[in-house]
Design a protein around this motif. Structure first.
Motif, PDB file in Angstrom:
ATOM      1  N   SER A   1      66.956  79.063  66.680  1.00  0.00           N
ATOM      2  CA  SER A   1      67.653  79.176  65.391  1.00  0.00           C
ATOM      3  C   SER A   1      66.986  80.257  64.540  1.00  0.00           C
ATOM      4  O   SER A   1      67.599  80.800  63.634  1.00  0.00           O
ATOM      5  CB  SER A   1      67.749  77.843  64.658  1.00  0.00           C
ATOM      6  N   ASP A   2      65.731  80.588  64.859  1.00  0.00           N
ATOM      7  CA  ASP A   2      65.076  81.705  64.165  1.00  0.00           C
ATOM      8  C   ASP A   2      65.945  82.964  64.186  1.00  0.00           C
ATOM      9  O   ASP A   2      65.994  83.697  63.198  1.00  0.00           O
ATOM     10  CB  ASP A   2      63.727  82.040  64.827  1.00  0.00           C
TER      11      ASP A   2
ATOM     12  N   ASN B   1      60.672  70.293  57.207  1.00  0.00           N
ATOM     13  CA  ASN B   1      59.452  70.479  57.983  1.00  0.00           C
ATOM     14  C   ASN B   1      58.492  71.242  57.083  1.00  0.00           C
ATOM     15  O   ASN B   1      58.849  72.302  56.601  1.00  0.00           O
ATOM     16  CB  ASN B   1      59.778  71.299  59.244  1.00  0.00           C
TER      17      ASN B   1
ATOM     18  N   ASP C   1      69.398  73.974  57.311  1.00  0.00           N
ATOM     19  CA  ASP C   1      68.689  74.088  58.589  1.00  0.00           C
ATOM     20  C   ASP C   1      68.556  72.682  59.169  1.00  0.00           C
ATOM     21  O   ASP C   1      67.801  71.858  58.668  1.00  0.00           O
ATOM     22  CB  ASP C   1      67.319  74.728  58.331  1.00  0.00           C
TER      23      ASP C   1
ATOM     24  N   TYR D   1      66.119  69.272  62.865  1.00  0.00           N
ATOM     25  CA  TYR D   1      65.758  67.896  63.237  1.00  0.00           C
ATOM     26  C   TYR D   1      66.931  66.926  63.063  1.00  0.00           C
ATOM     27  O   TYR D   1      66.736  65.709  63.081  1.00  0.00           O
ATOM     28  CB  TYR D   1      64.549  67.434  62.399  1.00  0.00           C
TER      29      TYR D   1
ATOM     30  N   THR E   1      69.061  73.798  66.631  1.00  0.00           N
ATOM     31  CA  THR E   1      68.189  74.338  67.668  1.00  0.00           C
ATOM     32  C   THR E   1      68.165  73.471  68.920  1.00  0.00           C
ATOM     33  O   THR E   1      68.422  72.266  68.851  1.00  0.00           O
ATOM     34  CB  THR E   1      66.752  74.495  67.126  1.00  0.00           C
TER      35      THR E   1
ATOM     36  N   SER F   1      65.298  73.574  70.487  1.00  0.00           N
ATOM     37  CA  SER F   1      63.838  73.527  70.651  1.00  0.00           C
ATOM     38  C   SER F   1      63.241  72.155  70.400  1.00  0.00           C
ATOM     39  O   SER F   1      62.113  71.886  70.809  1.00  0.00           O
ATOM     40  CB  SER F   1      63.175  74.511  69.687  1.00  0.00           C
ATOM     41  N   LYS F   2      63.946  71.284  69.694  1.00  0.00           N
ATOM     42  CA  LYS F   2      63.332  70.036  69.287  1.00  0.00           C
ATOM     43  C   LYS F   2      63.828  68.888  70.157  1.00  0.00           C
ATOM     44  O   LYS F   2      63.263  68.650  71.212  1.00  0.00           O
ATOM     45  CB  LYS F   2      63.564  69.802  67.783  1.00  0.00           C
TER      46      LYS F   2
ATOM     47  N   ARG G   1      64.069  79.264  74.076  1.00  0.00           N
ATOM     48  CA  ARG G   1      64.586  79.982  72.904  1.00  0.00           C
ATOM     49  C   ARG G   1      66.109  79.968  72.807  1.00  0.00           C
ATOM     50  O   ARG G   1      66.769  80.953  73.169  1.00  0.00           O
ATOM     51  CB  ARG G   1      64.066  81.438  72.868  1.00  0.00           C
TER      52      ARG G   1
HETATM   53  C1  PLP Z   1      61.376  74.170  64.712  1.00  0.00           C
HETATM   54  C2  PLP Z   1      62.206  74.611  63.572  1.00  0.00           C
HETATM   55  C3  PLP Z   1      63.245  75.512  63.764  1.00  0.00           C
HETATM   56  C4  PLP Z   1      63.615  75.924  65.131  1.00  0.00           C
HETATM   57  O1  PLP Z   1      63.202  77.151  65.510  1.00  0.00           O
HETATM   58  P1  PLP Z   1      63.699  77.727  66.892  1.00  0.00           P
HETATM   59  O2  PLP Z   1      63.681  79.193  66.627  1.00  0.00           O
HETATM   60  O3  PLP Z   1      65.091  77.243  67.139  1.00  0.00           O
HETATM   61  O4  PLP Z   1      62.742  77.280  67.934  1.00  0.00           O
HETATM   62  C5  PLP Z   1      64.013  75.878  62.673  1.00  0.00           C
HETATM   63  N1  PLP Z   1      63.784  75.360  61.458  1.00  0.00           N
HETATM   64  C6  PLP Z   1      62.810  74.468  61.249  1.00  0.00           C
HETATM   65  C7  PLP Z   1      62.641  73.879  59.901  1.00  0.00           C
HETATM   66  C8  PLP Z   1      61.992  74.077  62.296  1.00  0.00           C
HETATM   67  O5  PLP Z   1      61.009  73.198  62.085  1.00  0.00           O
END
Ligand code: PLP
Length: 368
Positions: free
Chosen positions: A91-92, A163, A190, A193, A218, A220-221, A229
């Protein structure tokens, strides 16, 4: 006279303090448990791993550039319009597109006191000025955001759950925020989570109802694919059209796309991870509170443990390290007295609780 003797970056770039990720090693320890990056202790879906492996046979082929199959799968599972989904390298990358497309020199980007560290970095990378707004007891304060809004504001970023706080604001608060913002300001929700919150749509209903709200998500979680990625965004058609103009055509490999598609379709794995996370989060929260450590109610896959002083947090971190446990110091998030601890598997949670209890008792004993 201004005569540069070497190439100079765009204004704002040298003001960026580079992002520091969670540590993964402890000097002199071979076996460690990493609880510093909110990774899923159960890993990805088996189906996602297989899809990634199968994609290895086609590495000479360029990947799909429109991500149609992945967008269709996300749309199906989340009940969203695939045409208004955009996929990126985490998501970055979506957050990067948003800043690049909607903020520049002279503009302001709002983030909150304990907000995700990437927001100010990405604002500066686009030449814009990040504006930090206070939270209220580690919870996003909608009134403070609205007060901080100026005619220069272009984007407001909030993570919900947040976060490193793990706290959430409800639909009424989001409505108040969305209603209060000028219609030309982009509100980015965002939802990194979101899947950890049973029945929560991550803010999708706000995207459906407005022209200026975008949701990011994302893999990633909860999907356990941080190493691959993949992330995505959902927005109004006009925003997605803009973001697609700056997106590289091959920003996601076929392995990323195939693994993500398999992951999102494996609802059973997601449900299991959510359930186990909720159970262990409640257990660890109680265990730490029982040791006199303050812990807010978390809606994510980590908890924020608050100690009596920054010094105590640092000492506890050192003790956890000596026990092979890596957690996250969050002084950079204006929480110097706190440690962010990812919810690991049951054994990891027990080890954390045991180590914190040991630390607190030794300290109490030592100060007598
Ligand atoms: C982990 C996280 C992301 C996700 O980042 P990715 O690039 O998708 O790995 C985005 N926003 C927050 C608040 C996070 O903690």
């Amino acid at each position: 006279m201004n005569s540069p003797t070497r190439p100079r970056p765009q204004p704002g770039i040298l003001d960026i303090a580079p992002y520091v990720g969670g540590e993964s090693r402890i000097e002199g320890k071979a076996e460690v448990i990493k609880l510093s990056s909110n990774e899923n202790p159960f890993g990805p879906s088996e189906a996602a791993v297989k899809a990634c492996r199968d994609a290895a046979h086609q590495l000479h082929r360029y990947p799909s550039s429109d991500h149609a199959a992945l967008r269709a799968a996300i749309g199906e599972v989340h009940g969203l319009d695939p045409a208004r989904i955009i996929c990126g390298a985490g998501s970055d990358e979506i957050l990067t597109f948003l800043c690049q497309a909607y903020a520049g020199p002279g503009d302001e980007v709002i983030h909150t006191e304990h907000g995700f560290a990437m927001y100010p970095i990405l604002a500066r990378a686009a030449g814009a000025a990040p504006v930090e707004v206070p939270e209220r007891g580690r919870v996003v304060d909608v009134e403070a955001i609205l007060e901080a809004c100026s005619e220069r504001t272009r984007i407001v970023f909030i993570a919900n759950p947040g976060n490193p706080t793990g706290t959430m604001i409800g639909g009424q608060e989001i409505t108040r925020l969305a209603d209060g913002l000028p219609p030309e300001v982009l509100l980015v929700l965002d939802g990194a989570y979101a899947e950890y919150v049973e029945g929560f749509d991550g803010g999708a209903s706000f995207v459906e109802a407005r022209e200026n709200v975008v949701m990011t998500r994302t893999f990633s979680k909860i999907h356990g694919l941080g190493g691959l990625r993949i992330g995505w965004g959902y927005g109004p058609a006009h925003v997605i059209d803009v973001l697609n103009r700056i997106r590289g055509p091959f920003n996601l490999s076929q392995a990323q796309q195939d693994a993500a598609e398999a992951a999102v379709r494996d609802r059973a794995h997601v449900a299991r991870c959510r359930k186990e996370n909720a159970r262990l989060r409640a257990w660890l929260t109680d265990a730490l509170r029982g040791e006199g450590v303050e812990v807010d109610q978390s809606s994510a896959n980590f908890i924020l443990a608050r100690f009596e002083s920054p010094e105590e947090a640092e000492a506890c971190d050192a003790h956890l390290k000596s026990e092979g446990l890596i957690v996250r110091r969050v002084a950079g998030y204006k929480l110097p007295q706190a440690l962010r601890i990812t919810i690991g598997d049951e054994a990891a949670c027990r080890r954390v609780a045991h180590a914190v209890a040991q630390f607190r008792r030794e300290r109490a004993g030592g100060s007598r």
